[in-house]
Scaffold this active site. Sequence first.
Site, mmCIF file in Angstrom:
data_model
loop_
_atom_site.group_PDB
_atom_site.id
_atom_site.type_symbol
_atom_site.label_atom_id
_atom_site.label_comp_id
_atom_site.label_asym_id
_atom_site.label_seq_id
_atom_site.Cartn_x
_atom_site.Cartn_y
_atom_site.Cartn_z
ATOM 1 N N GLU A 327 0.844 -1.191 0.000
ATOM 2 C CA GLU A 327 0.000 0.000 0.000
ATOM 3 C C GLU A 327 0.879 1.241 0.000
ATOM 4 O O GLU A 327 1.765 1.376 0.860
ATOM 5 C CB GLU A 327 -0.902 0.043 1.238
ATOM 6 N N CYS A 328 0.651 2.147 -0.937
ATOM 7 C CA CYS A 328 1.331 3.430 -1.017
ATOM 8 C C CYS A 328 2.850 3.251 -0.919
ATOM 9 O O CYS A 328 3.471 2.790 -1.864
ATOM 10 C CB CYS A 328 0.782 4.389 0.032
ATOM 11 N N GLY A 329 3.480 3.571 0.200
ATOM 12 C CA GLY A 329 4.911 3.401 0.316
ATOM 13 C C GLY A 329 5.343 1.969 0.073
ATOM 14 O O GLY A 329 6.387 1.707 -0.546
ATOM 15 N N THR A 427 -1.348 -0.889 -4.367
ATOM 16 C CA THR A 427 -2.258 0.245 -4.546
ATOM 17 C C THR A 427 -1.636 1.476 -3.912
ATOM 18 O O THR A 427 -0.835 1.382 -2.984
ATOM 19 C CB THR A 427 -3.622 -0.005 -3.861
#
Length: 436
Positions: A327-329, A427
Amino acid sequence: MAAGLVISAPASGVGKTTLTLALARAWRDRGLNVQCFKSGPDYIDPAFHAAATGRASVNVDSWAMDRGTILHLVSRGRDADIVLAEGSMGLFDGVAARGVCGTGATADIAEMLGWPVLLVIDPSGQAQTAAAIAAGLRDYRPGVRLAGVVLNRVASPRHEDLVRRALVDAGIAVFGALPRHAEISLPKRHLGLVQAEEQAEIGKLIDEAARFVAEHVDLDAVLRSAAGWSPQPAASGLNVAPPGQRIALARDAAFSFVYPHMLEAWRAAGAEILPFSPLADETPHASADVCWLPGGYPELHAGRIASNARFRDGLRAFAETRPVHGECGGYMVLGAALTDADGIRHAMTGLLGLETSFAKRRMHLGYRLAALAAPMPGHRPGARLRGHEFHYSTIVAQPDTPLAVVHDATGAVIAETGSQRGYVSGTFFHLIAEDR
């Protein structure tokens, strides 16, 4: 019976978190059991709440969660003496389009739970106008009740007197006024407050905030303003499926953005969480059946991540046979490369083709509704996932198969689709709940 109170303000940056932490610690020091919640998708503040109260705090979110989930989450406060819900942004600030049971505004939670609102007002650069703002917030939405006001960063006794008189004339209770006090300022960075676990002196800072607020705020009057509250049994619980039975979870200063309710939901479903530290060059546990890399600050540790060959090789080997999600990072670390703020390109794990850059920062912020085009751990194709995105990275390349069709809260399609390749997915949004 517990008493409930919402702490909000006209805007961000006024002092909601500091006041919440100070009140929580001051009442705890008096022997009261205090439970905190965070309204909205902020994944940093709950850790500060836990540091102040000694009890785990979770997020409640009217855009992403249904009423049953919210009631289930807040029911943990049933054995507390006082329950505090800290708001996000301004009291009525949410998105334009209604989500599951609201727009994400703090006012949604106040109205749903029947808790009055304690406003934090910063009257810097004004005097009587502060009363007009408070009165406008009080009268803006039927069903949202104002308990009173705490003034923050007042310039002088004369300044305080002018504002107090105007508020009293408007029929608004003033519980206290805080002079400017730099010693209780919480350090910040580009995604918000520096996290509680990164601050060795956080306990002392909260103690100082509690002492300072106790000197200037009528704690007994604030406590009396809270609404008596008996949590009702929720019709439904947490709507979050675990991604696997044994979950290898990256957890350190670079991978730290995890919503507490997510971990609780996984454990409640019988999953076991196996933390490991990529920064310490650790690999996912061999017995895990899935690996999850949450968001955090990989851009601050990109060189170290790039040099940790044991972590990278171990994750690649894991991904040959078992699902890995970021997720993200975490998604950025699954990609080919990350360019830091100094323009230095660092090779990441290469499990996806994603390339991101912080050299030219651009904020991406908002709720996300994703319809999965491919499976991701714990969720089938076609599932509708609700989450939130907040980062400053720019996509340089995103060549893999899109994971989902992603819309913002207005319904507009966005470019941050996520990616999928083999057993690996990622994501930019942080998952909050799946639509039932």
